[in-house]
Design a protein around this motif. Structure first.
Motif, PDB file in Angstrom:
ATOM      1  N   VAL A  78       0.826  -1.207   0.000  1.00 35.80           N
ATOM      2  CA  VAL A  78       0.000   0.000   0.000  1.00 35.80           C
ATOM      3  C   VAL A  78       0.860   1.257   0.000  1.00 35.80           C
ATOM      4  N   LEU A  79       1.906   1.284   0.827  1.00 43.98           N
ATOM      5  CA  LEU A  79       2.697   2.505   0.995  1.00 43.98           C
ATOM      6  C   LEU A  79       3.712   2.711  -0.116  1.00 43.98           C
ATOM      7  N   TRP A  80       4.357   1.620  -0.538  1.00 41.51           N
ATOM      8  CA  TRP A  80       5.466   1.753  -1.480  1.00 41.51           C
ATOM      9  C   TRP A  80       5.230   1.021  -2.799  1.00 41.51           C
ATOM     10  N   ARG A  81       4.000   0.522  -2.964  1.00 42.50           N
ATOM     11  CA  ARG A  81       3.658  -0.206  -4.198  1.00 42.50           C
ATOM     12  C   ARG A  81       4.627  -1.360  -4.456  1.00 42.50           C
ATOM     13  N   GLU A  82       5.099  -1.974  -3.384  1.00 45.82           N
ATOM     14  CA  GLU A  82       6.001  -3.115  -3.528  1.00 45.82           C
ATOM     15  C   GLU A  82       5.159  -4.394  -3.640  1.00 45.82           C
ATOM     16  N   ARG A  83       4.964  -4.830  -4.842  1.00 50.55           N
ATOM     17  CA  ARG A  83       4.165  -6.034  -5.083  1.00 50.55           C
ATOM     18  C   ARG A  83       5.066  -7.262  -4.991  1.00 50.55           C
ATOM     19  N   PRO A  84       4.712  -8.220  -4.130  1.00 50.98           N
ATOM     20  CA  PRO A  84       5.535  -9.430  -4.032  1.00 50.98           C
ATOM     21  C   PRO A  84       5.465 -10.241  -5.317  1.00 50.98           C
ATOM     22  N   ASP A  85       6.583 -10.890  -5.666  1.00 51.67           N
ATOM     23  CA  ASP A  85       6.561 -11.748  -6.844  1.00 51.67           C
ATOM     24  C   ASP A  85       5.781 -13.023  -6.516  1.00 51.67           C
ATOM     25  N   ARG A  86       5.667 -13.899  -7.494  1.00 50.07           N
ATOM     26  CA  ARG A  86       4.803 -15.063  -7.308  1.00 50.07           C
ATOM     27  C   ARG A  86       5.304 -15.995  -6.220  1.00 50.07           C
ATOM     28  N   TRP A  87       6.647 -16.096  -6.075  1.00 45.75           N
ATOM     29  CA  TRP A  87       7.182 -16.997  -5.067  1.00 45.75           C
ATOM     30  C   TRP A  87       6.962 -16.450  -3.668  1.00 45.75           C
ATOM     31  N   ARG A  88       7.150 -15.155  -3.521  1.00 42.69           N
ATOM     32  CA  ARG A  88       6.891 -14.564  -2.206  1.00 42.69           C
ATOM     33  C   ARG A  88       5.399 -14.589  -1.890  1.00 42.69           C
ATOM     34  N   THR A  89       4.556 -14.372  -2.899  1.00 41.52           N
ATOM     35  CA  THR A  89       3.106 -14.472  -2.692  1.00 41.52           C
ATOM     36  C   THR A  89       2.730 -15.870  -2.238  1.00 41.52           C
ATOM     37  N   LEU A  90       3.331 -16.873  -2.866  1.00 41.24           N
ATOM     38  CA  LEU A  90       3.085 -18.251  -2.449  1.00 41.24           C
ATOM     39  C   LEU A  90       3.562 -18.466  -1.015  1.00 41.24           C
ATOM     40  N   GLY A  91       4.724 -17.890  -0.672  1.00 46.28           N
ATOM     41  CA  GLY A  91       5.226 -18.011   0.684  1.00 46.28           C
ATOM     42  C   GLY A  91       4.299 -17.382   1.699  1.00 46.28           C
ATOM     43  N   LEU A  92       3.776 -16.193   1.404  1.00 46.37           N
ATOM     44  CA  LEU A  92       2.838 -15.530   2.310  1.00 46.37           C
ATOM     45  C   LEU A  92       1.558 -16.349   2.470  1.00 46.37           C
ATOM     46  N   ALA A  93       1.100 -16.954   1.369  1.00 45.36           N
ATOM     47  CA  ALA A  93      -0.095 -17.791   1.447  1.00 45.36           C
ATOM     48  C   ALA A  93       0.150 -19.012   2.331  1.00 45.36           C
ATOM     49  N   CYS A  94       1.328 -19.626   2.191  1.00 45.90           N
ATOM     50  CA  CYS A  94       1.670 -20.774   3.043  1.00 45.90           C
ATOM     51  C   CYS A  94       1.764 -20.358   4.505  1.00 45.90           C
ATOM     52  N   MET A  95       2.334 -19.180   4.762  1.00 49.07           N
ATOM     53  CA  MET A  95       2.414 -18.684   6.121  1.00 49.07           C
ATOM     54  C   MET A  95       1.022 -18.463   6.697  1.00 49.07           C
ATOM     55  N   ALA A  96       0.132 -17.864   5.914  1.00 52.19           N
ATOM     56  CA  ALA A  96      -1.232 -17.610   6.372  1.00 52.19           C
ATOM     57  C   ALA A  96      -1.954 -18.922   6.668  1.00 52.19           C
ATOM     58  N   LEU A  97      -1.748 -19.925   5.811  1.00 52.91           N
ATOM     59  CA  LEU A  97      -2.365 -21.227   6.038  1.00 52.91           C
ATOM     60  C   LEU A  97      -1.843 -21.855   7.321  1.00 52.91           C
ATOM     61  N   GLY A  98      -0.530 -21.819   7.516  1.00 50.01           N
ATOM     62  CA  GLY A  98       0.044 -22.389   8.728  1.00 50.01           C
ATOM     63  C   GLY A  98      -0.457 -21.709   9.984  1.00 50.01           C
ATOM     64  N   VAL A  99      -0.531 -20.374   9.956  1.00 52.48           N
ATOM     65  CA  VAL A  99      -1.017 -19.624  11.116  1.00 52.48           C
ATOM     66  C   VAL A  99      -2.483 -19.954  11.383  1.00 52.48           C
ATOM     67  N   ALA A 100      -3.293 -20.038  10.327  1.00 47.94           N
ATOM     68  CA  ALA A 100      -4.708 -20.343  10.500  1.00 47.94           C
ATOM     69  C   ALA A 100      -4.914 -21.738  11.091  1.00 47.94           C
TER      70      ALA A 100
END
Length: 214
Positions: free
Chosen positions: A19-41
């Motif tokens: 939001v602040l710096w328009r830093e869009r994660p690449d596909r691998w980092r997006t996948l990593g964030l999704a895995c992190m969210a799944l693990g936390v949930a």
């Protein structure tokens, strides 16, 4: 706390950076964030105050519990904000630790003499107070913040924040090792998902999830 605050903070950091710096994660980092969210949930669905009642089921069972959960999520957002702003500040690791501890001390001082509850700080045994001062004050409050600040300087805010998702994992494994808490197949899946997510989001796997330093 370990699941909602430490686990959600890297996700907030990714959203704030976008939001602040328009830093869009690449596909691998997006996948990593999704895995992190799944693990936390998944871990959040198992942890609770009554055995394995679960944080989410506790919210439904106790009318006021959701307020505490929202406070932990707010704390996660604030910690993510500190992570990103510290990298931009140009401060050193010791300066960051001093800043956090100085403001924490000023905010907590008025509560030290508060007698509005049945539990009073200075009614506790001196030995317990000293142990808390060591663990919460020196190790977590001072050295913990210093190590985290140093990691931000060396790795960048995004990579350093990603490692927060390992806190619930360490809690789960520590409970299994020291407290004989049984790990189910869901727990194992959650741990594996969170670890993989951190590896991808932090760039721990060569060529995968590499993110620019902020």
């Amino acid at each position: 706390m370990g699941v909602l605050m430490a686990g959600a903070s890297p996700l907030f950091a990714a959203v704030f950076a976008w939001v602040l710096w328009r830093e869009r994660p690449d596909r691998w980092r997006t996948l990593g964030l999704a895995c992190m969210a799944l693990g936390v949930a998944l871990l959040g669905s198992k942890f609770g105050t009554a055995g394995h009642a679960g944080a989410w089921r506790r919210m439904a069972a106790h009318g006021g519990a959701w307020r505490g959960d929202l406070m932990f999520l707010l704390a996660a957002a604030l910690w993510a904000g500190f992570t990103l702003s510290f990298r931009q500040s140009g401060l050193g690791a010791w300066q960051g630790a001093a800043l956090v501890n100085a403001w924490s001390t000023l905010l907590l001082l008025p509560w030290l003499g508060w007698r509005g509850s049945e539990i009073h700080l200075f009614d506790a045994p001196v030995r317990d107070l000293l142990w808390q001062a060591l663990w919460q004050g020196v190790l977590a409050g001072l050295l913990g913040v210093w190590f985290f600040s140093a990691a931000i300087i060396r790795l960048g805010a995004a990579r350093a924040a990603a490692f927060g998702a390992l806190a619930p994992v360490v809690s789960a494994l520590g409970g299994w090792w020291w407290l004989d808490d049984r790990l189910t197949a869901v727990d194992a899946l959650a741990v594996a998902s969170a670890v993989l997510g951190v590896a991808l989001a932090s760039g721990g796997i060569p060529g995968r999830g590499d993110v620019p330093r902020q």
